[in-house]
Scaffold this active site. Structure first.
Site, PDB file in Angstrom:
ATOM      1  N   ARG A   1       6.103  28.171  27.314  1.00  0.00           N
ATOM      2  CA  ARG A   1       4.755  28.127  27.916  1.00  0.00           C
ATOM      3  C   ARG A   1       3.936  26.960  27.372  1.00  0.00           C
ATOM      4  O   ARG A   1       3.124  26.389  28.094  1.00  0.00           O
ATOM      5  CB  ARG A   1       4.035  29.444  27.678  1.00  0.00           C
ATOM      6  CG  ARG A   1       4.560  30.527  28.583  1.00  0.00           C
ATOM      7  CD  ARG A   1       3.718  31.761  28.499  1.00  0.00           C
ATOM      8  NE  ARG A   1       4.011  32.632  29.620  1.00  0.00           N
ATOM      9  CZ  ARG A   1       3.929  33.949  29.598  1.00  0.00           C
ATOM     10  NH1 ARG A   1       3.551  34.556  28.488  1.00  0.00           N
ATOM     11  NH2 ARG A   1       4.212  34.659  30.660  1.00  0.00           N
TER      12      ARG A   1
ATOM     13  N   LYS B   1      11.522  50.161  38.039  1.00  0.00           N
ATOM     14  CA  LYS B   1      10.767  51.174  38.794  1.00  0.00           C
ATOM     15  C   LYS B   1      10.433  50.767  40.224  1.00  0.00           C
ATOM     16  O   LYS B   1       9.986  49.656  40.470  1.00  0.00           O
ATOM     17  CB  LYS B   1       9.444  51.437  38.078  1.00  0.00           C
ATOM     18  CG  LYS B   1       9.599  52.210  36.802  1.00  0.00           C
ATOM     19  CD  LYS B   1       8.229  52.680  36.335  1.00  0.00           C
ATOM     20  CE  LYS B   1       7.972  52.267  34.930  1.00  0.00           C
ATOM     21  NZ  LYS B   1       6.688  51.668  34.659  1.00  0.00           N
TER      22      LYS B   1
ATOM     23  N   GLY C   1       8.560  37.063  34.525  1.00  0.00           N
ATOM     24  CA  GLY C   1       8.953  38.247  33.765  1.00  0.00           C
ATOM     25  C   GLY C   1      10.428  38.257  33.426  1.00  0.00           C
ATOM     26  O   GLY C   1      11.011  37.226  33.091  1.00  0.00           O
TER      27      GLY C   1
ATOM     28  N   GLY D   1       3.371  39.213  36.278  1.00  0.00           N
ATOM     29  CA  GLY D   1       2.396  40.019  37.021  1.00  0.00           C
ATOM     30  C   GLY D   1       1.740  39.219  38.131  1.00  0.00           C
ATOM     31  O   GLY D   1       1.553  39.712  39.239  1.00  0.00           O
TER      32      GLY D   1
HETATM   33  P1  AMP Z   1      11.111  45.522  35.440  1.00  0.00           P
HETATM   34  O1  AMP Z   1      10.268  45.354  34.202  1.00  0.00           O
HETATM   35  O2  AMP Z   1      10.675  46.667  36.306  1.00  0.00           O
HETATM   36  O3  AMP Z   1      11.323  44.227  36.199  1.00  0.00           O
HETATM   37  O4  AMP Z   1      12.528  45.966  34.926  1.00  0.00           O
HETATM   38  C1  AMP Z   1      13.320  45.175  34.125  1.00  0.00           C
HETATM   39  C2  AMP Z   1      14.186  46.084  33.359  1.00  0.00           C
HETATM   40  O5  AMP Z   1      14.990  46.840  34.256  1.00  0.00           O
HETATM   41  C3  AMP Z   1      15.160  45.361  32.437  1.00  0.00           C
HETATM   42  O6  AMP Z   1      14.803  45.665  31.114  1.00  0.00           O
HETATM   43  C4  AMP Z   1      16.513  45.956  32.801  1.00  0.00           C
HETATM   44  O7  AMP Z   1      17.277  46.303  31.669  1.00  0.00           O
HETATM   45  C5  AMP Z   1      16.143  47.196  33.556  1.00  0.00           C
HETATM   46  N1  AMP Z   1      17.208  47.625  34.465  1.00  0.00           N
HETATM   47  C6  AMP Z   1      17.790  46.922  35.435  1.00  0.00           C
HETATM   48  N2  AMP Z   1      18.742  47.650  36.031  1.00  0.00           N
HETATM   49  C7  AMP Z   1      18.782  48.857  35.428  1.00  0.00           C
HETATM   50  C8  AMP Z   1      19.536  50.038  35.594  1.00  0.00           C
HETATM   51  N3  AMP Z   1      20.491  50.122  36.533  1.00  0.00           N
HETATM   52  N4  AMP Z   1      19.290  51.076  34.789  1.00  0.00           N
HETATM   53  C9  AMP Z   1      18.329  50.996  33.861  1.00  0.00           C
HETATM   54  N5  AMP Z   1      17.563  49.915  33.653  1.00  0.00           N
HETATM   55  C10 AMP Z   1      17.784  48.844  34.423  1.00  0.00           C
END
Ligand code: AMP
Length: 392
Positions: A35, A201, A351, A374
């Site tokens: 950054r 999520k 991210g 974000g």
């Molecule tokens: P996010 O912050 O919502 O973009 O999620 C990113 C996170 O999702 C990362 O830390 C990944 O390890 C996790 N992730 C991706 N695929 C899976 C999965 N199949 N099961 C659990 N965690 C996951």
């Protein structure tokens, strides 16, 4: 088009530049200076035009007095000085006589870095809550304002929206690059246009799905969030991540857009997330009750790759597996490779997807890797970002 830094008269002016120096620091050592490097073009430009450069940034969250010790920008001043081979005047406060005198004594080309703007949050969240008095005070320290902190553009802080409401303002080069890449790819993409979504999520991506499902030709869904869609289509998902509250939303999306939404057809699964636990690949209808899906499988990679190869534009937000562990990083790496091979316009949201792509060696290989998680997510949701909107 937003006014940019080239359109400002900077000579002899006190130019406040809001940068994003929110870098990971452990025990006083910067873990990743990306950054800081990304902000150099704007800082160098302003200094070379004879501006008195006043840099402001937040760093982490400041909720207690102790947070001030771990979240000081002093290490950033050292690193910036090394990178620019130039003295950086660090002022360890966010307001007061010493700060004002330092600024008044600046010569053209000098660079001052003000302490972490969120130190002001200890006093009633003045920075994060865009306190009008604080924005007006900071604005009084400068003549013009440049916002180059894309990563904070989705938040109305005193140090971006507050200052910009009082001064002639423009975007810096980094902000301009983000907007020039992200907006046309979303609003006027060369087709076929594919969106890849992953991460943990569904709830985090609902706005993106709702906004892009009508614009994209296909939405490929992987990662933890795919299992709520799979559950919604009646498949057993064992102990895989489930976003119970959003099963109905996924059902609705699948009913209304079944030709657009592409789900994994196989997965790599294991009984838990421990790296030493055995894993296996299975078809999507074969996940056992005590297993969880942790990456997309070979057949899904092939299917997703076909869509990528057919696309002219791809926007990707969210890793398709638990990429932090080598054994579940394969899907994310293979999709990175497919993006490069396809030669399409490839845009990576910030991210986790950005850090995965950079860690796997793809930093220079995509059209654009956003610096703001974000902020890029909110742009993909079709929202206006206050830090950008405030600039004419
Ligand atoms: P996010 O912050 O919502 O973009 O999620 C990113 C996170 O999702 C990362 O830390 C990944 O390890 C996790 N992730 C991706 N695929 C899976 C999965 N199949 N099961 C659990 N965690 C996951």
């Amino acid at each position: 088009m937003k006014k940019n830094i080239r359109q400002l008269d900077l000579k002899n002016k006190k130019v406040i530049i809001r940068v994003d120096f929110n870098v990971p620091i452990k025990e006083g050592r910067i873990q990743d200076d990306n950054r800081i490097r990304e902000s150099l073009e704007t800082i160098n430009y302003a200094a070379s035009k004879g501006a008195k450069v006043i840099l402001m940034s937040h760093l982490g969250r400041v909720k207690t007095e102790e947070d001030k010790e771990t979240n000081t920008l002093e290490p950033v001043a050292f690193r910036l000085s090394e990178l620019m081979d130039k003295e950086i005047i660090f002022v360890d406060m966010t307001r007061g006589k010493e700060l004002e005198e330092t600024i008044n004594n600046m010569n053209p080309g000098d660079i001052v870095l003000v302490e972490n703007t969120r130190f002001e949050d200890l006093d009633g969240k003045k920075e994060s809550g865009n306190d009008p008095e604080l924005g007006a005070y900071w604005a009084s320290l400068g003549d013009v304002f440049v916002n180059d902190a894309f990563g904070t553009a989705h938040r109305a802080h005193a140090s971006n929206v507050g200052i910009a409401s009082h001064l002639d303002s423009a975007v810096g080069f980094l902000m301009e690059k983000e907007l020039e890449n992200l907006l046309p790819a979303m609003e006027n993409p060369e087709r076929p246009f594919t969106v890849i979504l992953g991460g943990s999520k569904v709830s985090d991506k609902i706005g993106v799905i709702e906004n892009l499902v009508n614009k994209a030709d296909h939405i490929l869904i992987g990662g933890g969030m795919a299992f709520t869609f799979l559950k919604a289509s009646g498949l057993p998902i064992g102990n895989s991540l489930l976003d119970e509250e959003n099963i109905e939303f996924c059902k609705k999306m699948l009913e209304e857009h079944k030709d657009k939404i592409v789900l994994p057809i196989d997965v790599v699964c294991a009984e838990n997330t421990d790296e030493n636990t055995n894993s296996r690949e299975c078809f999507i209808n074969d996940i056992k009750d005590n297993e969880m899906g942790l990456d997309i499988g070979t057949a899904s990679i092939k299917l997703f790759k076909q869509h990528i190869m057919d696309s002219k534009t791809v926007i990707w937000n969210g890793p398709v597996g638990m990429f932090e562990l080598d054994k579940y990083a394969n899907g994310t790496i293979k999709l990175c490779e497919a993006l490069v091979e396809s030669g399409c316009v490839s845009i990576i949201g910030g991210g986790d997807t950005a850090s995965a792509a950079i860690n796997f060696g793809f930093k220079e290989k995509f059209t654009h890797i956003s610096t703001g998680g974000g902020a890029s997510l909110e742009l993909l949701e079709g929202k206006q970002l206050p830090g950008i909107e405030v600039i004419k």
